[in-house]
Design a protein around this motif. Sequence first.
Motif, PDB file in Angstrom:
ATOM      1  N   ILE A   1       0.838  -1.198   0.000  1.00 26.02           N
ATOM      2  CA  ILE A   1       0.000   0.000   0.000  1.00 26.02           C
ATOM      3  C   ILE A   1       0.872   1.247   0.000  1.00 26.02           C
ATOM      4  CG2 ILE A   1      -1.693   1.317   1.318  1.00 26.02           C
ATOM      5  CD1 ILE A   1      -2.803  -1.342   2.343  1.00 26.02           C
ATOM      6  N   ALA A   2       1.904   1.243   0.833  1.00 23.84           N
ATOM      7  CA  ALA A   2       2.796   2.405   0.909  1.00 23.84           C
ATOM      8  C   ALA A   2       3.535   2.611  -0.415  1.00 23.84           C
ATOM      9  CB  ALA A   2       3.792   2.218   2.049  1.00 23.84           C
ATOM     10  N   MET A   3       3.962   1.512  -1.060  1.00 22.14           N
ATOM     11  CA  MET A   3       4.655   1.656  -2.345  1.00 22.14           C
ATOM     12  C   MET A   3       3.716   2.236  -3.401  1.00 22.14           C
ATOM     13  SD  MET A   3       7.248  -1.607  -2.738  1.00 22.14           S
ATOM     14  CE  MET A   3       5.992  -2.879  -2.604  1.00 22.14           C
ATOM     15  N   GLN A   4       2.463   1.831  -3.367  1.00 22.49           N
ATOM     16  CA  GLN A   4       1.510   2.365  -4.346  1.00 22.49           C
ATOM     17  C   GLN A   4       1.229   3.840  -4.077  1.00 22.49           C
ATOM     18  OE1 GLN A   4      -1.712  -0.147  -5.661  1.00 22.49           O
ATOM     19  NE2 GLN A   4      -3.149   1.573  -5.624  1.00 22.49           N
ATOM     20  N   GLN A   5       1.105   4.213  -2.819  1.00 18.63           N
ATOM     21  CA  GLN A   5       0.896   5.618  -2.485  1.00 18.63           C
ATOM     22  C   GLN A   5       2.066   6.474  -2.957  1.00 18.63           C
ATOM     23  OE1 GLN A   5       0.258   5.260   1.738  1.00 18.63           O
ATOM     24  NE2 GLN A   5      -1.983   5.108   1.516  1.00 18.63           N
ATOM     25  N   ALA A   6       3.274   5.909  -2.918  1.00 13.24           N
ATOM     26  CA  ALA A   6       4.451   6.632  -3.405  1.00 13.24           C
ATOM     27  C   ALA A   6       4.360   6.857  -4.917  1.00 13.24           C
ATOM     28  CB  ALA A   6       5.721   5.869  -3.053  1.00 13.24           C
ATOM     29  N   ILE A   7       3.819   5.877  -5.640  1.00 11.78           N
ATOM     30  CA  ILE A   7       3.623   6.043  -7.086  1.00 11.78           C
ATOM     31  C   ILE A   7       2.634   7.172  -7.354  1.00 11.78           C
ATOM     32  CG2 ILE A   7       2.705   4.950  -9.165  1.00 11.78           C
ATOM     33  CD1 ILE A   7       3.766   2.286  -8.119  1.00 11.78           C
ATOM     34  N   THR A   8       1.536   7.190  -6.587  1.00 11.29           N
ATOM     35  CA  THR A   8       0.537   8.248  -6.750  1.00 11.29           C
ATOM     36  C   THR A   8       1.159   9.617  -6.497  1.00 11.29           C
ATOM     37  OG1 THR A   8      -1.229   6.732  -6.060  1.00 11.29           O
ATOM     38  CG2 THR A   8      -1.695   9.090  -5.949  1.00 11.29           C
ATOM     39  N   SER A   9       1.930   9.712  -5.444  1.00  8.46           N
ATOM     40  CA  SER A   9       2.573  10.991  -5.116  1.00  8.46           C
ATOM     41  C   SER A   9       3.503  11.435  -6.230  1.00  8.46           C
ATOM     42  CB  SER A   9       3.345  10.868  -3.802  1.00  8.46           C
ATOM     43  OG  SER A   9       2.478  10.580  -2.732  1.00  8.46           O
ATOM     44  N   LEU A  10       4.267  10.498  -6.787  1.00  7.49           N
ATOM     45  CA  LEU A  10       5.173  10.845  -7.876  1.00  7.49           C
ATOM     46  C   LEU A  10       4.395  11.350  -9.092  1.00  7.49           C
ATOM     47  CD1 LEU A  10       8.280   9.054  -9.162  1.00  7.49           C
ATOM     48  CD2 LEU A  10       6.383   9.366 -10.746  1.00  7.49           C
ATOM     49  N   ALA A  11       3.306  10.673  -9.428  1.00  8.06           N
ATOM     50  CA  ALA A  11       2.510  11.089 -10.580  1.00  8.06           C
ATOM     51  C   ALA A  11       1.949  12.489 -10.385  1.00  8.06           C
ATOM     52  CB  ALA A  11       1.382  10.088 -10.817  1.00  8.06           C
ATOM     53  N   ARG A  12       1.448  12.766  -9.193  1.00 12.20           N
ATOM     54  CA  ARG A  12       0.879  14.087  -8.916  1.00 12.20           C
ATOM     55  C   ARG A  12       1.966  15.163  -8.920  1.00 12.20           C
ATOM     56  NH1 ARG A  12      -2.737  11.118  -9.881  1.00 12.20           N
ATOM     57  NH2 ARG A  12      -4.636  10.808  -8.651  1.00 12.20           N
ATOM     58  N   ARG A  13       3.134  14.813  -8.406  1.00 10.72           N
ATOM     59  CA  ARG A  13       4.227  15.789  -8.299  1.00 10.72           C
ATOM     60  C   ARG A  13       4.840  16.114  -9.652  1.00 10.72           C
ATOM     61  NH1 ARG A  13       9.361  14.054  -7.655  1.00 10.72           N
ATOM     62  NH2 ARG A  13       8.644  12.096  -6.713  1.00 10.72           N
ATOM     63  N   THR A  14       4.975  15.115 -10.511  1.00  4.58           N
ATOM     64  CA  THR A  14       5.701  15.301 -11.764  1.00  4.58           C
ATOM     65  C   THR A  14       4.803  15.528 -12.972  1.00  4.58           C
ATOM     66  OG1 THR A  14       5.738  12.930 -12.287  1.00  4.58           O
ATOM     67  CG2 THR A  14       7.515  13.793 -10.890  1.00  4.58           C
ATOM     68  N   GLY A  15       3.543  15.126 -12.870  1.00  2.00           N
ATOM     69  CA  GLY A  15       2.658  15.228 -14.030  1.00  2.00           C
ATOM     70  C   GLY A  15       2.754  14.050 -14.969  1.00  2.00           C
ATOM     71  N   MET A  16       3.604  13.083 -14.664  1.00  2.00           N
ATOM     72  CA  MET A  16       3.679  11.876 -15.491  1.00  2.00           C
ATOM     73  C   MET A  16       2.433  11.036 -15.240  1.00  2.00           C
ATOM     74  SD  MET A  16       6.765   9.075 -15.788  1.00  2.00           S
ATOM     75  CE  MET A  16       6.764   8.666 -14.055  1.00  2.00           C
ATOM     76  N   ARG A  17       1.770  10.605 -16.317  1.00  2.00           N
ATOM     77  CA  ARG A  17       0.577   9.774 -16.155  1.00  2.00           C
ATOM     78  C   ARG A  17       0.988   8.309 -16.053  1.00  2.00           C
ATOM     79  NH1 ARG A  17      -4.160  12.366 -16.457  1.00  2.00           N
ATOM     80  NH2 ARG A  17      -4.501  10.819 -14.815  1.00  2.00           N
ATOM     81  N   VAL A  18       0.448   7.632 -15.044  1.00  2.00           N
ATOM     82  CA  VAL A  18       0.848   6.259 -14.741  1.00  2.00           C
ATOM     83  C   VAL A  18      -0.380   5.353 -14.782  1.00  2.00           C
ATOM     84  CG1 VAL A  18       1.907   4.717 -13.053  1.00  2.00           C
ATOM     85  CG2 VAL A  18       2.735   7.078 -13.281  1.00  2.00           C
ATOM     86  N   VAL A  19      -0.326   4.318 -15.602  1.00  2.00           N
ATOM     87  CA  VAL A  19      -1.354   3.273 -15.639  1.00  2.00           C
ATOM     88  C   VAL A  19      -0.873   2.118 -14.773  1.00  2.00           C
ATOM     89  CG1 VAL A  19      -2.607   1.636 -17.084  1.00  2.00           C
ATOM     90  CG2 VAL A  19      -2.109   3.930 -17.948  1.00  2.00           C
ATOM     91  N   GLY A  20      -1.750   1.617 -13.903  1.00  2.00           N
ATOM     92  CA  GLY A  20      -1.384   0.522 -13.013  1.00  2.00           C
ATOM     93  C   GLY A  20      -1.096   1.043 -11.618  1.00  2.00           C
ATOM     94  N   PRO A  21      -0.315   0.293 -10.831  1.00  2.00           N
ATOM     95  CA  PRO A  21       0.323  -0.992 -11.150  1.00  2.00           C
ATOM     96  C   PRO A  21      -0.685  -2.134 -11.209  1.00  2.00           C
ATOM     97  CG  PRO A  21       0.599  -0.484  -8.831  1.00  2.00           C
ATOM     98  CD  PRO A  21      -0.086   0.706  -9.440  1.00  2.00           C
TER      99      PRO A  21
ATOM    100  N   GLN B   1      -5.098   1.525 -10.301  1.00  2.00           N
ATOM    101  CA  GLN B   1      -5.488   2.926 -10.493  1.00  2.00           C
ATOM    102  C   GLN B   1      -4.763   3.879  -9.550  1.00  2.00           C
ATOM    103  OE1 GLN B   1      -9.869   2.491 -12.451  1.00  2.00           O
ATOM    104  NE2 GLN B   1      -9.852   2.938 -10.299  1.00  2.00           N
ATOM    105  N   SER B   2      -3.433   3.723  -9.453  1.00  2.00           N
ATOM    106  CA  SER B   2      -2.665   4.650  -8.617  1.00  2.00           C
ATOM    107  C   SER B   2      -2.757   6.073  -9.141  1.00  2.00           C
ATOM    108  CB  SER B   2      -1.186   4.216  -8.579  1.00  2.00           C
ATOM    109  OG  SER B   2      -0.599   4.303  -9.872  1.00  2.00           O
ATOM    110  N   ASP B   3      -2.931   6.215 -10.442  1.00  2.00           N
ATOM    111  CA  ASP B   3      -3.056   7.541 -11.059  1.00  2.00           C
ATOM    112  C   ASP B   3      -4.186   7.540 -12.080  1.00  2.00           C
ATOM    113  OD1 ASP B   3      -2.542  10.158 -12.054  1.00  2.00           O
ATOM    114  OD2 ASP B   3      -1.252   9.313 -13.610  1.00  2.00           O
ATOM    115  N   VAL B   4      -3.962   6.915 -13.225  1.00  2.00           N
ATOM    116  CA  VAL B   4      -4.985   6.875 -14.276  1.00  2.00           C
ATOM    117  C   VAL B   4      -6.106   5.934 -13.844  1.00  2.00           C
ATOM    118  CG1 VAL B   4      -5.459   6.204 -16.660  1.00  2.00           C
ATOM    119  CG2 VAL B   4      -3.329   7.394 -16.093  1.00  2.00           C
ATOM    120  N   ASP B   5      -7.341   6.436 -13.885  1.00  2.00           N
ATOM    121  CA  ASP B   5      -8.466   5.607 -13.470  1.00  2.00           C
ATOM    122  C   ASP B   5      -9.490   5.497 -14.594  1.00  2.00           C
ATOM    123  OD1 ASP B   5      -9.808   8.030 -13.477  1.00  2.00           O
ATOM    124  OD2 ASP B   5     -10.121   8.108 -11.313  1.00  2.00           O
TER     125      ASP B   5
END
Length: 714
Positions: free
Chosen positions: A123-143, A206-210
């Motif tokens: 859960i913590a690793m996925q939350q880190a992915i979400t934070s990175l996507a929001r911070r950088t603007g990179m769109r992430v599908v998955g994990p 759906q850490s970022d793209v939903d």
Amino acid sequence: MSDATSSPTASGARPSLGPLFEPRAIAVYGASSDPTKIGGRPLDFLKASGFDGPLYPINPKSDRIQDLPAFANVASVPGSVDLAIIAVPAPGVLAALEDCAASGVRGAVVLSSGFAEVGGAGIAMQQAITSLARRTGMRVVGPNCMGLINVRRRLLGTFTPSAAGFGLLPGRISLVSQSGAFGGYCLSLIRQRGLGLNLWVTTGNQSDVDFADCVEHFAQDDATQVIVGYLEAANDRQRLFDALELARTRGKRVVVMKVGRSEAGAQAAASHTASLAGSDQVYDGVFRQFGVLRARSIDELFDIAYAASSNMPLPRGRRVGLLTVSGGVGALMADVADEAGLDVAPMPEEAQRRLKELLPFCGPRNPVDMTAQLVNDLSLFERNFQLMLEEGGYDTIVAFLSSVGQVLELSRALLGQLQSVLQRFPDRTVIMSSLASPEVRKLYEAAGVILFDEPTRAVRAAAALVHYGLRAAAAAADAPPPLPAGALPPPTHAANEVHAKAVLASAGIPVVRERLAGDADSTVRAAAELGWPVVLKIASADIAHKSEIGGVIVGLRDEAQVRAAFATLLERARSRAPQARIDGVVVAQMAGEGVETVLGVARDPVFGAVVMFGIGGVFVEAFKDVAFRVAPFGVDQARAMIEEVKGRVLLDGLRGQPAADVEALAAAIAALSVYAARHAEAIDSIDINPLLVLPHGQGVLALDGLIVPAEGGA
């Protein structure tokens, strides 16, 4: 759409999914020389399919992978990269994404699993992915997804075996699935059926793209005509609504399979409405609100997608003509058409006479039965078609030709006739049904003709096209009415019926004339002021359903009856609800004849305030014959709710009874929706039961009312 809390941009707009579906160059993290492994398949698929941009395997342990130069990281790649496909173990995913973000990669697909789906550190690793996507603007599908596809670009960013060998035809269907396995299964079905696909994506965790992001992207994509969705749950009401509204306004045809029935909200004992508001029914209401068709099976999902992706014009109305070579199958088609809400109107008498002249033993009414004589006289096909379109005025024709489609030359001749007819009637919709050889199917579909093996599926597909056609012809979503200036706030604690109805009246919902009386003498005076006959009801905020304790007595016509009823109500309350606080009795004017309906509000954990409508009595209690919409909405949606309820036939007037005031009913439903939306956080539920619909022109009256405040009220 906008989501200021999750966007790295100043404007609040979420970055586009364009880099995911339209990359110029792709890097594959965890690339493998073994094309059977998860890290090897995407690279193998991309090479085999002929993706038109550079491919960069990323693997620090190899110099060359699948005959391509390999690199330790994206930073060492000689060119720019738009999309990264991540297939490394979960602990290495975040580092790979950081490397991508630092190198300007704007999109990533994380195939790796081991995140929120396993709990704990995942859960913590996925939350880190979400934070990175929001911070950088990179769109992430998955994990934990199966990736994405763009057929026109020959982009296979996936490891599902369903993509092996490519074999996908470009088309107008785009699909989003929250489930990877279901998405892969659908991809196989698309290939098997020979459907044309545009974009395909599985969103995984759906850490970022939903789901809503993908619907929004598809709605903006000019090459997409049909949006197919598999939805398990929505977690952001407004983003989903914005995406579905965009799809509606851009004329996309949306069909969704929603799974996962829930009893959320159904345990609220005080409110009848809340007990009926299972979240699955609320989803039904949401889909109807935005013109989305809900498929109940996988076959239906793809039957609708197939028909909706054709070049056929959408029907302008519900009139359907059924042309058949079998009277029995014609009767079956007519039954299904009626169940689907289509109008199987008969051919005009003169047209029936002309059909009889063509073939004396035909069935000329509708269905029109050409019989097996068609095989001996092929001209019957074109002449019957022309008569049905010219004289019958049908918006859609569904024609059943049995197994004629297995004979190529015969089918070719009939297609020529059909094309001649369609040239004369280019605005009509035609669906064919016949057992067909692959050659015949290819021939008909190349000509833009929809062809089903099974006739009832053809009829249901016609109903789907009618739905989309009527939705396209409808005006934009009607605006909710304004909230009355003098609307009272909802109670902050349990309130009696008189207080509840005063609030409802202030919100624009007519209520019956009534008084609150504390003793027998004041009860008699109130009855005389209101006029005989009257109704007496126990008044208590602690008794939600008065009829259950005998707390209602009707038809009181004089002082003696009122005094006796007053004493009876108090005695019943003391004996049957001894803990209840009694405020007295409600004295109400007896309402006239009308149709009893039920109107209410419940609070859904995702969608907020939802409004329920149903016909009173057994229709609600036994059949749960109700309709839902998310508040607020206007009178057009309210009318649609009324039409969805099977018991609405009572509003038309039966056995000599006058038709009910449906327009006043729709206005009351819309008014309640506006009040519910305005006070969504303060209200747990509202029941108006019954809401009496008087004869046309006389309005509606709320005869009882219950407002349950949200927890935390004083």
